[in-house]
Every structure is written in structure tokens, then in C-alpha cells.
Scaffold this active site. Structure first.
Site, PDB file in Angstrom:
ATOM      1  N   SER A 113       0.941  -1.029  -0.191  1.00  0.00           N
ATOM      2  CA  SER A 113      -0.051   0.025   0.044  1.00  0.00           C
ATOM      3  C   SER A 113       0.830   1.397  -0.025  1.00  0.00           C
ATOM      4  CB  SER A 113      -0.778  -0.031   1.164  1.00  0.00           C
ATOM      5  OG  SER A 113      -1.832   0.977   1.046  1.00  0.00           O
ATOM      6  N   HIS A 114       0.729   2.002   0.932  1.00  0.00           N
ATOM      7  CA  HIS A 114       1.462   3.348   1.119  1.00  0.00           C
ATOM      8  C   HIS A 114       2.760   3.372   1.781  1.00  0.00           C
ATOM      9  CE1 HIS A 114      -0.857   2.399   4.379  1.00  0.00           C
ATOM     10  NE2 HIS A 114      -0.127   2.812   5.285  1.00  0.00           N
ATOM     11  N   LYS A 126      -1.678 -10.215  -0.688  1.00  0.00           N
ATOM     12  CA  LYS A 126      -2.749 -10.304   0.114  1.00  0.00           C
ATOM     13  C   LYS A 126      -3.685 -11.023  -0.812  1.00  0.00           C
ATOM     14  CE  LYS A 126      -5.559  -6.633  -0.318  1.00  0.00           C
ATOM     15  NZ  LYS A 126      -6.386  -5.314   0.213  1.00  0.00           N
ATOM     16  N   ASP A 277      -2.409   6.561  -3.415  1.00  0.00           N
ATOM     17  CA  ASP A 277      -1.272   5.925  -2.553  1.00  0.00           C
ATOM     18  C   ASP A 277      -0.610   4.611  -3.525  1.00  0.00           C
ATOM     19  OD1 ASP A 277      -3.498   4.019  -2.605  1.00  0.00           O
ATOM     20  OD2 ASP A 277      -2.427   3.143  -0.694  1.00  0.00           O
ATOM     21  N   ASP A 279      -0.849   1.828  -4.204  1.00  0.00           N
ATOM     22  CA  ASP A 279      -1.500   0.665  -4.945  1.00  0.00           C
ATOM     23  C   ASP A 279      -2.966   1.144  -5.467  1.00  0.00           C
ATOM     24  OD1 ASP A 279      -2.440   0.912  -2.153  1.00  0.00           O
ATOM     25  OD2 ASP A 279      -3.363  -1.207  -2.063  1.00  0.00           O
ATOM     26  N   ASP A 281      -5.684   2.518  -3.742  1.00  0.00           N
ATOM     27  CA  ASP A 281      -7.017   2.546  -3.072  1.00  0.00           C
ATOM     28  C   ASP A 281      -7.050   3.982  -2.172  1.00  0.00           C
ATOM     29  OD1 ASP A 281      -5.027   1.793  -1.266  1.00  0.00           O
ATOM     30  OD2 ASP A 281      -6.215  -0.104  -0.647  1.00  0.00           O
ATOM     31  N   ARG A 282      -6.020   4.664  -1.753  1.00  0.00           N
ATOM     32  CA  ARG A 282      -6.341   5.596  -1.103  1.00  0.00           C
ATOM     33  C   ARG A 282      -6.545   7.373  -1.752  1.00  0.00           C
ATOM     34  NH1 ARG A 282      -3.120   5.190   4.730  1.00  0.00           N
ATOM     35  NH2 ARG A 282      -3.638   2.855   5.042  1.00  0.00           N
ATOM     36  N   LYS A 376     -11.274  -0.087  -1.362  1.00  0.00           N
ATOM     37  CA  LYS A 376     -11.481   1.020  -1.378  1.00  0.00           C
ATOM     38  C   LYS A 376     -10.664   1.750  -2.604  1.00  0.00           C
ATOM     39  CE  LYS A 376      -7.539   1.632   1.852  1.00  0.00           C
ATOM     40  NZ  LYS A 376      -7.397   0.810   2.923  1.00  0.00           N
ATOM     41  N   ARG A 496      -1.854   4.459  17.517  1.00  0.00           N
ATOM     42  CA  ARG A 496      -2.855   5.424  16.906  1.00  0.00           C
ATOM     43  C   ARG A 496      -3.772   5.952  17.793  1.00  0.00           C
ATOM     44  NH1 ARG A 496      -0.957   4.461  11.603  1.00  0.00           N
ATOM     45  NH2 ARG A 496      -1.274   2.618  10.896  1.00  0.00           N
TER      46      ARG A 496
HETATM   47  C1  G1P Z   1      -4.135   1.090   8.179  1.00  0.00           C
HETATM   48  C2  G1P Z   1      -5.297   1.916   8.527  1.00  0.00           C
HETATM   49  C3  G1P Z   1      -6.526   1.355   8.147  1.00  0.00           C
HETATM   50  C4  G1P Z   1      -6.563   0.425   6.559  1.00  0.00           C
HETATM   51  C5  G1P Z   1      -5.314  -0.088   6.458  1.00  0.00           C
HETATM   52  C6  G1P Z   1      -5.169  -0.628   5.018  1.00  0.00           C
HETATM   53  O1  G1P Z   1      -4.327   0.107   9.062  1.00  0.00           O
HETATM   54  O2  G1P Z   1      -5.538   2.379   9.640  1.00  0.00           O
HETATM   55  O3  G1P Z   1      -7.718   2.117   7.951  1.00  0.00           O
HETATM   56  O4  G1P Z   1      -7.647   0.070   6.375  1.00  0.00           O
HETATM   57  O5  G1P Z   1      -4.200   0.732   6.890  1.00  0.00           O
HETATM   58  O6  G1P Z   1      -4.976   0.347   4.232  1.00  0.00           O
HETATM   59  P1  G1P Z   1      -3.666   0.057  10.480  1.00  0.00           P
HETATM   60  O7  G1P Z   1      -2.269   0.139  10.446  1.00  0.00           O
HETATM   61  O8  G1P Z   1      -4.170   1.031  11.482  1.00  0.00           O
HETATM   62  O9  G1P Z   1      -3.801  -1.427  11.035  1.00  0.00           O
HETATM   63 ZN    ZN Z   2      -3.176   1.242  -0.510  1.00  0.00          ZN
END
Ligand code: G1P
Ligand code: ZN
Length: 543
Positions: A113-114, A126, A277, A279, A281-282, A376, A496
Site C-alpha cells: 500500500s502506502h 494479499k 497511494d 496501490d 486505493d487511498r 477502497k 494510533r
Molecule cells: C491502516 C489504516 C486502516 C486501513 C489499513 C489498510 O491500518 O488505519 O484504516 O484499512 O491501513 O490500508 P492499521 O495500520 O491502522 O492497522
Molecule cells: Zn493502499
């Protein structure tokens, strides 16, 4: 071509987190690491025999190599067909769409992801189920269980498959189908949004900047925004996906996408700006002189979605993850929609979407989406915003001001403490959990605690229960503090802390979030002893 059975043994720590298995790239590149996990996926889904799967990733370092390994393993385990994005690329929402459109048995998405990419950064794998969504916990639990007992895996010994051009190739008895990763997704977007209206807006001098952050959405945004909607050439910046994302964090928030924020706050600001981001999705949404928080964006989209053709009939219901601000709840109340509250992670929206209980959903972590896929979707959010802007003919700032005047403003911020010692972080959570029962009635400044609990979720569709989903403190005036540990980090623990306060006084709707939340932030430390437990004076990231 020889079919090999390789002896292996369980590797510790292959437990999928909030979104698949994420580890350091070098860990994934280590002996048998990827192979063990992929074999465990086959076991977790009842075998690969005869199955049709989708495969693609965000193009980060090791994406191409991992894809070849997975193809050889799928062929060795009897899969019938794997549909791969050209160059082994697919954005996460495009993969979700392809899984659904082609009615496959699911798919594997390669992404962290990011998180940054590169040999010393992060990688991830995944599995998504046939509905296109991230595997629910019963599946990921089976996969994890398989990683704990694995003794061997199967792989075909063969040359790399040519993934550079669309077409079909045989890999042993399996067919590898290489597809254009963008076209089907772009077509889907045309069915949801009024492309003529958006084209008209962009032709009228309305300027758009989209920052693909050197990640997967570059080709998607170029095709959709520039080629199909007529945005000026150069409207998409950092449009070429790079294995290390140009050395940056492909995370669309004001910290990592600061150049874009500076642009909209400067003299030559475009009317609308957005980023996605690694991939795809954000999303991050900006207007001239303004940043829209993800929670506010979700609420604005819910309030205005009917302006887009794909949602003209209205929404069936909405959902947000528990820590996401309750701005959405206010819209849902006004529109008499049910608003579901789910644990963090997109997988919890899947059942609600499949059952038709909700049309639109989102998370505070820059994720918004709808029932068009089961992930997303960053570009989807951008296009819905553009459709709304075209339909209303107002600026982003005016739409947001109007929203706050109508529904009030939920001031919101998330404070992250990264790389905290895992035992200390767990110690803080344990100590807080132990005193939850004593908190109601206690006062902090002008606020009194109304409720304190640990969030658990009973899925209304399949009855499954998810426990331990965050510690939640609610105040008598609607303010909230949530504490939870991240499930996506790869080093130590990330704490968090989610902070929220409701403001309805028209004179106080345009303040700075950190200032408006100052009392809540102070209470968050007093209640949980964040500084004492973590040894940190301040959060690493505030979004
Ligand atoms: C984080 C975000 C969550 C999102 C996930 C995957 O997870 O907080 O909302 O769904 O990345 O992109 P976390 O690191 O808080 O478990
Ligand atoms: Zn992502």
C-alpha cells in the site's frame, strides 16, 4: 518443464494483518518465505486446482519477481488460468474489479500500500476472495494455520512468462492471460460518473492536478483524467510508476504529499487537487486553499453522491470504520440512512456491501469506496468529487463550508507514534483496558466521560465477531478518543490515537484542528499516560 516438490518448514510470523501479509522486502525475498505463504494461500482456499485467479501489484521492487514465482506455483498446483495485469501491474481497485468482472475464484495482490518500496523497504501479499474483497478473517486464519504446519510446496521449473504484452501464454497446463490493467477499470468509471459534465467543467478553465506519487495510479489517472476527460497534459504529476516510488512514501496525506498541499495553498493553485497511494486505493482531496480531511470527504460524498448517475437512486446505507469521525453519522441521520460502524480494515465492509446494506463506506485513513468494487478506491473518490463539483458549480471550499453549516463540523485528527517498543505499547493498552470501568463520570476540562469500552463488532450478515478492535472513550458532548495499535506496521508497534470534537457554532467552524482539539489531546494523554508509557513527547505523524 519439471514439477518440483520443495521441502520446507514453517516460518514464524506469517500472520496476515489488517491488509494481508506485510514484511520487509528482504524478508519476502528470503529462502522459501514467499513460497511458503503462497502455498498456504492455496491450502487456505481449499487448493488451487481448476481455479481462475487474478494477479497483479503496485509495481514496487520485487513485484515482477514475486509474480513469476506465484505463476509457477499456481501452475504447479493445478490452477486453470491466471489473469495478470500487463507488466504484473494492477491497482488494488482494478484487481478487485477484474476479480468480480471475470467471475474468478479470487486473486493475489502484491502491495504494501502506502509503505515505501525498495530492497530495504516493504512488500506485501494479499488474497482477495471471489467477491473482490480482502479475505475475511476465517480465510486469513486458515492461511495462517497452514503457514504453521507447512512441510513442502509445489513449483514448476520454467522460464519467466512474458508479461510485457497482452495475450495468452501456456505455463505447463495453465493459461496465463495478460490484460491491459487500465481499460476495464476506466470503462467501469464511465458507467458511474457523468463524464460529459466533468469534461465540460475541465474545458471551462477549471484546473486539476493529480499526484500519482510515482505509484500505480499514474497510468490510470493519465488515461481517465487526461485522455478520456480532457484535463490538460501534465495535470497528472509523478505519473510513471517506479519500483521505489522515487524514494518517497506513496502516502497521500499532508505530510508525504506536501508539495501538492503547498501547491493548493500557493498563488497558482489549481481548483482541485488529489493524490493516491502506492496501490491506488487511498485518496487525498484538496481544493484551492483547502485540505479536506478523509472523514469530511466521506461525509460530503455521502451527502452529494446522488448527483452522480451511478448513485442517482440514492444510497441504501453507509458505513465507516469505528475510529473514523462521526461526520458521516450526521449525514446519515439527516437522510434517514443506517450508518454501520465496523472495525478498522476494508474487509469488514465486504459483507455489508455484498448484502446490499450499504452503498458507500470509508475510513479516516484516506479510504473511500462504494459497492462498485470491494476495495477502497482512490480514483473513484476523485471522480465522484469532480462529478459533484461539476453538478454544483461551486468550489471545494464552498462545498465544505456549506456542509459544516448544515451538519456541524467534526474536528478530527489522528496522532501516530511509530516504532514504539511493542511491550511498552501493549503495556499502555493493558493498563488503560484495566481501568475502562472507572472512567465514566470523570471530568477532563469542561467534558465528562460518558462511555469507555473496548470495541467489538458483531457482523450483522454472517454473525462473526471481531474483538479487541480499539479502546474507545466517549464524552458527553460527542467528543471521542480512540486508542488502537496498528495492524499494518512492520517494525515495533504503531500507536494510533484518534481525536474528535463536535462544533456547531457557526463562528467556530473554520479553526485549526489541532487547536480546536487541544483539550481532547491533553485528556488523551492524561487518561492513557501516553508519554509515560511510550517514552515519547510528541507523535511522529499528525494527520
Ligand atoms: C491502516 C489504516 C486502516 C486501513 C489499513 C489498510 O491500518 O488505519 O484504516 O484499512 O491501513 O490500508 P492499521 O495500520 O491502522 O492497522
Ligand atoms: Zn493502499
Amino acid at each position: 518443464m519439471e514439477l518440483l516438490k520443495i521441502t520446507t518448514q514453517p516460518i514464524e510470523g506469517q500472520k496476515p494483518g489488517t491488509s494481508g501479509l506485510r514484511k520487509k522486502t528482504r524478508t519476502f525475498m528470503g529462502p522459501h518465505y514467499l513460497e511458503n505463504f503462497v502455498q498456504a494461500i492455496w491450502t487456505g482456499i481449499g487448493g488451487a486446482t481448476g481455479k481462475t485467479l487474478v494477479l497483479g501489484g503496485d509495481g514496487r521492487y520485487f513485484n515482477d519477481r514475486a509474480a513469476q514465482v506465484i505463476l509457477r506455483m499456481a501452475a504447479a498446483s493445478g490452477a486453470a488460468r491466471v489473469i495478470v495485469g500487463q507488466g504484473a501491474l494492477l491497482s488494488t481497485p482494478a484487481a478487485s474489479h477484474l476479480i468480480r468482472q471475470r467471475k474468478t475464484d479470487g486473486g493475489i495482490i502484491l502491495s504494501a500500500s502506502h509503505n515505501p518500496g525498495g530492497p530495504d523497504e516493504d512488500f506485501g501479499v494479499k488474497f482477495n476472495t471471489p467477491n473482490g474483497g480482502p479475505a475475511p478473517e476465517d480465510v486469513t486464519n486458515r492461511i495462517f494455520a497452514a503457514t504453521e504446519t507447512i512441510e513442502s510446496y509445489h513449483i514448476l521449473e520454467s522460464q519467466d512468462v512474458d508479461l510485457a504484452t497482452p495475450g495468452e501464454h501456456a505455463l505447463g497446463p495453465m493459461t496465463v492471460e495478460v490484460v491491459d490493467p487500465v481499460a476495464d477499470y476506466a470503462d467501469l468509471m464511465e458507467t458511474l460518473f457523468d463524464f460529459n459534465a466533468i469534461r465540460g467543467l475541465l474545458n471551462s478553465g477549471f484546473r486539476v492536478t493529480f499526484d500519482a506519487m510515482h505509484a500505480i495510479t499514474g497510468p490510470y489517472a493519465t488515461e481517465i483524467l487526461q485522455n478520456r476527460l480532457g484535463a490538460a497534459p501534465g495535470s497528472v504529476m509523478n505519473a510513471t510508476p517506479l519500483p521505489d516510488f522515487g524514494g518517497g512514501h506513496p502516502d497521500p496525506n499532508p505530510i508525504w504529499a506536501k508539495p501538492l498541499v503547498d501547491l493548493v495553498m500557493g498563488d497558482d493553485a489549481p481548483d482541485f487537487a488529489a493524490a493516491s497511494d502506492g496501490d491506488g486505493d487511498r485518496n487525498m482531496i484538496l481544493g484551492r486553499g483547502i485540505y479536506v480531511t478523509p472523514s469530511d470527504s466521506l461525509a460530503v460524498l455521502a451527502a452529494n453522491a446522488h448527483l452522480a448517475p451511478g448513485y442517482a437512486k440514492g444510497l441504501t446505507g453507509v458505513a465507516r470504520s469505528m475510529p473514523t469521525s462521526r461526520a458521516l453519522d450526521r449525514v446519515a441521520e439527516a437522510k434517514r440512512l443506517t450508518c454501520y460502524e465496523t472495525p478498522t480494515g476494508w474487509k469488514f465492509f465486504g459483507n455489508l456491501l455484498d448484502a446490499g446494506h450499504i452503498t458507500l463506506c470509508g475510513e479516516e485513513s484516506a479510504g473511500t469506496g462504494s459497492d462498485h468494487v470491494r476495495e477502497k478506491d482512490g480514483l473513484w473518490a476523485v471522480l465522484l468529487w469532480l462529478n459533484i463539483l461539476a453538478a454544483r458549480g461551486e468550489s471545494v471550499a464552498d462545498i465544505l463550508t456549506d456542509h459544516w453549516n448544515t451538519y456541524g463540523r467534526n474536528y478530527y485528527s489522528r496522532h501516530d507514534y511509530d516504532g514504539v517498543d511493542a511491550d511498552r505499547a501493549a503495556g499502555m493498552m493493558d493498563a488503560l483496558r484495566a481501568k475502562l470501568g472507572d472512567l465514566p463520570g470523570q471530568s477532563f476540562g469542561s467534558r465528562k466521560i460518558a462511555g469507555a469500552d473496548e470495541f467489538a463488532y458483531d457482523d450483522p450478515v454472517d454473525g462473526s465477531r471481531a474483538e479487541g478492535q480499539g479502546l474507545r472513550i466517549t464524552f458527553d458532548d460527542g467528543a471521542r478518543i480512540i486508542y488502537r495499535l496498528s495492524g499494518t506496521g512492520t517494525v515495533g508497534a504503531t500507536l494510533r490515537v484518534y481525536l474528535e470534537a463536535v462544533e456547531t457554532d457557526p463562528a467556530k467552524l473554520h479553526g485549526d484542528a489541532q487547536e480546536a482539539l487541544a483539550d481532547v489531546i491533553r485528556a488523551a494523554d492524561e487518561i492513557a499516560g501516553i508519554k509515560t508509557h511510550t517514552g515519547r513527547d510528541a507523535p511522529d505523524v499528525m494527520t
